[in-house]
Structure formats: C-alpha cells, structure tokens
Design a protein around this motif. Sequence first.
Motif, PDB file in Angstrom:
ATOM      1  N   ARG A 137      35.064  30.180  27.618  1.00  0.00           N
ATOM      2  CA  ARG A 137      36.013  29.085  27.455  1.00  0.00           C
ATOM      3  C   ARG A 137      36.585  28.590  28.779  1.00  0.00           C
ATOM      4  N   THR A 138      35.916  28.841  29.907  1.00  0.00           N
ATOM      5  CA  THR A 138      36.484  28.428  31.189  1.00  0.00           C
ATOM      6  C   THR A 138      35.476  27.654  32.032  1.00  0.00           C
ATOM      7  N   ALA A 139      36.016  26.984  33.047  1.00  0.00           N
ATOM      8  CA  ALA A 139      35.222  26.261  34.038  1.00  0.00           C
ATOM      9  C   ALA A 139      36.091  26.139  35.288  1.00  0.00           C
ATOM     10  N   VAL A 140      35.500  25.693  36.373  1.00  0.00           N
ATOM     11  CA  VAL A 140      36.244  25.554  37.618  1.00  0.00           C
ATOM     12  C   VAL A 140      37.408  24.578  37.449  1.00  0.00           C
ATOM     13  N   ASP A 197      43.292  34.091  38.634  1.00  0.00           N
ATOM     14  CA  ASP A 197      42.671  32.934  37.992  1.00  0.00           C
ATOM     15  C   ASP A 197      41.151  32.979  38.154  1.00  0.00           C
ATOM     16  N   ALA A 198      40.700  33.180  39.383  1.00  0.00           N
ATOM     17  CA  ALA A 198      39.264  33.228  39.656  1.00  0.00           C
ATOM     18  C   ALA A 198      38.608  34.424  38.981  1.00  0.00           C
ATOM     19  N   ALA A 199      39.296  35.564  38.974  1.00  0.00           N
ATOM     20  CA  ALA A 199      38.730  36.770  38.366  1.00  0.00           C
ATOM     21  C   ALA A 199      38.539  36.593  36.863  1.00  0.00           C
ATOM     22  N   LEU A 200      39.502  35.969  36.198  1.00  0.00           N
ATOM     23  CA  LEU A 200      39.385  35.748  34.756  1.00  0.00           C
ATOM     24  C   LEU A 200      38.258  34.768  34.432  1.00  0.00           C
ATOM     25  N   ASP A 204      35.078  35.710  32.274  1.00  0.00           N
ATOM     26  CA  ASP A 204      34.779  34.895  31.099  1.00  0.00           C
ATOM     27  C   ASP A 204      33.310  34.501  31.072  1.00  0.00           C
ATOM     28  N   ARG A 205      32.732  34.288  32.241  1.00  0.00           N
ATOM     29  CA  ARG A 205      31.330  33.875  32.319  1.00  0.00           C
ATOM     30  C   ARG A 205      30.373  35.063  32.220  1.00  0.00           C
ATOM     31  N   ARG A 206      30.818  36.242  32.675  1.00  0.00           N
ATOM     32  CA  ARG A 206      29.917  37.384  32.745  1.00  0.00           C
ATOM     33  C   ARG A 206      29.985  38.300  31.526  1.00  0.00           C
TER      34      ARG A 206
END
Length: 215
Positions: A137-140, A197-200, A204-206
């Motif tokens: 559910r995330t993106a840059v 933020d970046a870690a989540l 989320d992607r992995r």
Amino acid sequence: MTVARQFHLVTAVVVTATLALQLVLVLQGGRVLDETSPPDLPVRLARLVAYFTIQSNVLVAVVAWQLARDPARDGAGWRVLRLASLVGITITGVVHFVLLRPLLDLDGADRLADKLLHLVVPLLAVAGWLLFGPRPRTAVRTAALVLVWPVAWLVVTLLVGAATGWYPYPFLDHREDGAGAVVLACLGITALFVVVDAALVALDRRLPPTADSTP
C-alpha cells in the motif's frame, strides 16, 4: 469475522478507550508530562491536541476502525493516512522510550494512560500492520506526503512555543539547553522520521502481500 478484522477491532477499541481516558484525566486536571500546576480547561484541551502523541494515536484510531470494517481498505488518500499513522506511532514509541520516559514520574490513572499511549498502542499498531497489512500500500509519493504532517507540526509547535512560552516536549524548549540543542533535536527527529518512513515503505514492498490486500 476474520482474524484481521478482530485484531483491528481490538486495536481500535484500545486506542479509543485510551484517548477517552486521557481526555477525562485532562478534564479533571490530571498531569500531562511533568506539569504540576495545570492551567485552565480551555488551555489544557488545546495543549492536549498539540501533543504529537495524541495526534498519532488519533490517526491510529481512525485507521483501525476503518480496517476493522474492511481489512482490504485502499485509496490514494487512505494510503497516506495509513502510512502516516504507522510512522507517527512508531516515532511516538521510540522518542518516548529514549527521551521522555526518564523525565516522567506519574502514578495511578495518569501512569496507565501514559503506558497505553506510548507503549501498548504503538505495539498493537505495528503488530497489526506486520501481521495483517494490508500490503502492498505504499509508494515514494506516499512516503513524501506523509512527511508533510510532522514537519508542519514541528513548525507550528515552535511558533506557538515562541509566542506563548509553552512547548509540549522539553527537547523543543530553547530555555532548557539553548537554541543549539533544539536545532539538533529537530534535525535528529526529522532524520528519524525520514528513516522510519523509508523503512516502512521498504518493508511494505518486501514483505509478502497479505491475504486481505486486494480490495
């Protein structure tokens, strides 16, 4: 009801009850951090809302109630809200444990509310996301939009503090250790926000997609 919905429902009930307890304590003149002489009620309520801890818990409550109804919830705006709640509540737990916990000397219901807001709710929120998502559910762009809230909160907090002399957290008060210490604290916390933020987003992607990830 699925296990995911049950877990999110428990989280929603716990965080809502916790916020209600803290509100009652404030209405009754209960302590907030190390305040020993509570101000008038309107000021106490305004200060309650000003705490990043309270704002983070409110976001968790909103998200948890929605996920209890639909564990596969999705949408562009909702993705920002979901990630913001996770980033905010994670930072709440970390900053409390590292910077604020040694400063507190609470007891009774005040101590209970403090532990629920800073320990129990963060653990429930993060565990719920790890176990049940929904993922991905995330993106840059989502991660970038999430950072608008804490930066805006920090700017407003410093401006209000400069005008009124009240700061929700001692590490933001230049009268404690000087303006240099405040600058370092702000830079450190901002960096922590970016890292979390970046870690989540990376997790989320992995991590494997959750069973309820498809709307």
